[in-house]
Design a protein around this motif. Sequence first.
Motif, PDB file in Angstrom:
ATOM      1  N   LEU A   1      -0.568  -2.580  -4.641  1.00  0.00           N
ATOM      2  CA  LEU A   1      -0.207  -3.872  -5.865  1.00  0.00           C
ATOM      3  C   LEU A   1      -0.781  -4.879  -4.591  1.00  0.00           C
ATOM      4  N   GLU A   2      -0.998  -5.368  -5.485  1.00  0.00           N
ATOM      5  CA  GLU A   2      -2.514  -6.556  -4.873  1.00  0.00           C
ATOM      6  C   GLU A   2      -0.861  -7.936  -5.263  1.00  0.00           C
ATOM      7  N   SER A   3      -0.163  -8.611  -5.375  1.00  0.00           N
ATOM      8  CA  SER A   3       1.092  -9.117  -5.840  1.00  0.00           C
ATOM      9  C   SER A   3       2.416  -9.103  -5.984  1.00  0.00           C
ATOM     10  N   ALA A   4       3.290  -7.919  -5.765  1.00  0.00           N
ATOM     11  CA  ALA A   4       3.978  -7.129  -6.138  1.00  0.00           C
ATOM     12  C   ALA A   4       5.733  -7.706  -6.501  1.00  0.00           C
ATOM     13  N   SER A   5       5.774  -7.289  -7.980  1.00  0.00           N
ATOM     14  CA  SER A   5       7.151  -8.616  -8.845  1.00  0.00           C
ATOM     15  C   SER A   5       7.776  -6.942  -8.799  1.00  0.00           C
ATOM     16  N   THR A   6       8.988  -8.076  -9.170  1.00  0.00           N
ATOM     17  CA  THR A   6      10.234  -7.123  -9.321  1.00  0.00           C
ATOM     18  C   THR A   6       9.937  -6.356 -10.339  1.00  0.00           C
TER      19      THR A   6
ATOM     20  N   LYS B   1      -8.684   4.506 -15.054  1.00  0.00           N
ATOM     21  CA  LYS B   1      -7.467   4.195 -15.257  1.00  0.00           C
ATOM     22  C   LYS B   1      -6.469   5.165 -16.378  1.00  0.00           C
ATOM     23  N   GLY B   2      -5.037   4.918 -16.120  1.00  0.00           N
ATOM     24  CA  GLY B   2      -4.006   5.970 -17.046  1.00  0.00           C
ATOM     25  C   GLY B   2      -3.224   5.070 -17.767  1.00  0.00           C
ATOM     26  N   ASP B   3      -2.088   5.209 -18.630  1.00  0.00           N
ATOM     27  CA  ASP B   3      -1.825   4.514 -19.046  1.00  0.00           C
ATOM     28  C   ASP B   3      -1.174   2.880 -18.727  1.00  0.00           C
ATOM     29  N   ILE B   4      -0.970   3.099 -17.527  1.00  0.00           N
ATOM     30  CA  ILE B   4      -0.713   1.338 -16.998  1.00  0.00           C
ATOM     31  C   ILE B   4      -0.817   0.820 -15.863  1.00  0.00           C
ATOM     32  N   PRO B   5      -1.819   0.842 -15.678  1.00  0.00           N
ATOM     33  CA  PRO B   5      -2.639   0.688 -14.894  1.00  0.00           C
ATOM     34  C   PRO B   5      -2.790  -1.203 -14.015  1.00  0.00           C
ATOM     35  N   GLU B   6      -2.044  -2.145 -15.247  1.00  0.00           N
ATOM     36  CA  GLU B   6      -2.143  -3.465 -14.799  1.00  0.00           C
ATOM     37  C   GLU B   6      -0.574  -3.727 -13.606  1.00  0.00           C
ATOM     38  N   GLY B   7      -1.892  -4.763 -13.246  1.00  0.00           N
ATOM     39  CA  GLY B   7      -0.743  -4.734 -11.615  1.00  0.00           C
ATOM     40  C   GLY B   7      -1.187  -4.428 -10.557  1.00  0.00           C
ATOM     41  N   TYR B   8      -1.941  -2.541 -10.722  1.00  0.00           N
ATOM     42  CA  TYR B   8      -2.165  -1.934  -9.752  1.00  0.00           C
ATOM     43  C   TYR B   8      -3.661  -2.169  -9.545  1.00  0.00           C
ATOM     44  N   SER B   9      -4.083  -1.214  -8.400  1.00  0.00           N
ATOM     45  CA  SER B   9      -5.204  -0.772  -7.577  1.00  0.00           C
ATOM     46  C   SER B   9      -5.555   0.654  -7.092  1.00  0.00           C
ATOM     47  N   VAL B  10      -6.300   1.143  -6.788  1.00  0.00           N
ATOM     48  CA  VAL B  10      -6.444   2.483  -6.007  1.00  0.00           C
ATOM     49  C   VAL B  10      -7.527   2.773  -5.790  1.00  0.00           C
ATOM     50  N   SER B  11      -7.696   3.578  -4.390  1.00  0.00           N
ATOM     51  CA  SER B  11      -8.986   3.566  -3.587  1.00  0.00           C
ATOM     52  C   SER B  11      -8.551   5.029  -3.368  1.00  0.00           C
ATOM     53  N   ARG B  12      -9.758   5.913  -3.056  1.00  0.00           N
ATOM     54  CA  ARG B  12      -9.671   7.139  -2.741  1.00  0.00           C
ATOM     55  C   ARG B  12     -11.717   7.172  -2.062  1.00  0.00           C
ATOM     56  N   GLU B  13     -11.842   6.475  -0.138  1.00  0.00           N
ATOM     57  CA  GLU B  13     -12.488   7.454   0.679  1.00  0.00           C
ATOM     58  C   GLU B  13     -12.773   8.042   0.985  1.00  0.00           C
ATOM     59  N   LYS B  14     -11.753   8.997   1.112  1.00  0.00           N
ATOM     60  CA  LYS B  14     -11.507  10.591   1.540  1.00  0.00           C
ATOM     61  C   LYS B  14     -11.060  11.182   0.472  1.00  0.00           C
ATOM     62  N   LYS B  15     -11.415  12.249   0.052  1.00  0.00           N
ATOM     63  CA  LYS B  15     -11.375  13.731  -0.410  1.00  0.00           C
ATOM     64  C   LYS B  15      -9.071  13.672  -0.813  1.00  0.00           C
ATOM     65  N   GLU B  16      -8.697  13.286   0.205  1.00  0.00           N
ATOM     66  CA  GLU B  16      -7.712  14.226   0.431  1.00  0.00           C
ATOM     67  C   GLU B  16      -6.544  13.049   0.395  1.00  0.00           C
ATOM     68  N   ARG B  17      -6.924  11.772   0.493  1.00  0.00           N
ATOM     69  CA  ARG B  17      -6.523  10.323   0.591  1.00  0.00           C
ATOM     70  C   ARG B  17      -6.627   9.667  -1.192  1.00  0.00           C
ATOM     71  N   PHE B  18      -5.327   9.252  -1.497  1.00  0.00           N
ATOM     72  CA  PHE B  18      -5.590   8.841  -2.261  1.00  0.00           C
ATOM     73  C   PHE B  18      -4.658   7.681  -2.426  1.00  0.00           C
ATOM     74  N   SER B  19      -5.085   6.219  -2.306  1.00  0.00           N
ATOM     75  CA  SER B  19      -3.689   4.947  -2.180  1.00  0.00           C
ATOM     76  C   SER B  19      -3.836   3.514  -3.537  1.00  0.00           C
ATOM     77  N   LEU B  20      -2.528   3.895  -3.432  1.00  0.00           N
ATOM     78  CA  LEU B  20      -2.051   2.491  -4.413  1.00  0.00           C
ATOM     79  C   LEU B  20      -1.696   1.677  -3.802  1.00  0.00           C
TER      80      LEU B  20
ATOM     81  N   PHE C   1       1.281  -1.171   0.298  1.00  0.00           N
ATOM     82  CA  PHE C   1       0.046   0.601   0.527  1.00  0.00           C
ATOM     83  C   PHE C   1       1.098   1.025  -0.067  1.00  0.00           C
ATOM     84  N   LEU C   2       0.695   1.632  -1.424  1.00  0.00           N
ATOM     85  CA  LEU C   2       1.299   3.058  -0.854  1.00  0.00           C
ATOM     86  C   LEU C   2       0.220   4.706  -0.467  1.00  0.00           C
TER      87      LEU C   2
END
Lengths: 112, 112
Positions: B78-83, B57-76, B20-21
């Motif tokens: 990585l469901e299963s991190a890869s090298t 989605k932007g240009d390279i969404p594969e392997g990522y998801s996001v969450s925005r539950e509150k206006k001030e916070r946006f989380s990225l 989670f970022l």
Amino acid sequence: ELKVEQNPLFLSMQEGKNYTIYCNYSTTSDRLYWYRQDPGKSLESLFVLLSNGAVKQEGRLMASLDTKARLSTLHITAAVHDLSATYFCAVDMSVRNTPLVFGKGTRLSVIA
Amino acid sequence: DVKVTQSSRYLVKRTGEKVFLECVQDMDHENMFWYRQDPGLGLRLIYFSYDVKMKEKGDIPEGYSVSREKKERFSLILESASTNQTSMYLCATTGALSYEQYFGPGTRLTVT
């Protein structure tokens, strides 16, 4: 699709010399942004150009925008080592909820 | 001044971990963006959000998801991190009236 091209991508210049970085873009836009990035750091806003013919200056850097030519320039005057960084231009589609489109950046190295 | 903060400056994770970022802004901005930056490839847009619970989605969404539950916070996420997700991750925000993007300090993620 909007494309933004910067050139050169790499620039090595001597202290005291002048040079220009070019930013070309492919579709109509009248808003353009320049950013600076130091190694390992984030992007810092340098200039915001919001109309044709806009010119902004900060220290040894001057940015201009020609919307008819779809061209922005970042001119460096009498370069100093502290200007070594990567410079990005970004173009605004002026469409709500549409992200900026960035060039690939110009890595500038100023050497003595 | 706009303040954009990211949860970590450096992060080391193992392959397969969920990562989670987090990005937080204090200016009530509507739009938030996640980019990754790799040498020679410039900035690439992963996802963006123009409102709470909205995502695009932007240009390279594969392997990522996001969450925005509150206006001030946006989380990225990585469901299963890869090298190949080892990279610098940058968060940015813009307000409704200006498309100038303000960037956070970045998170350098290493996946081993």
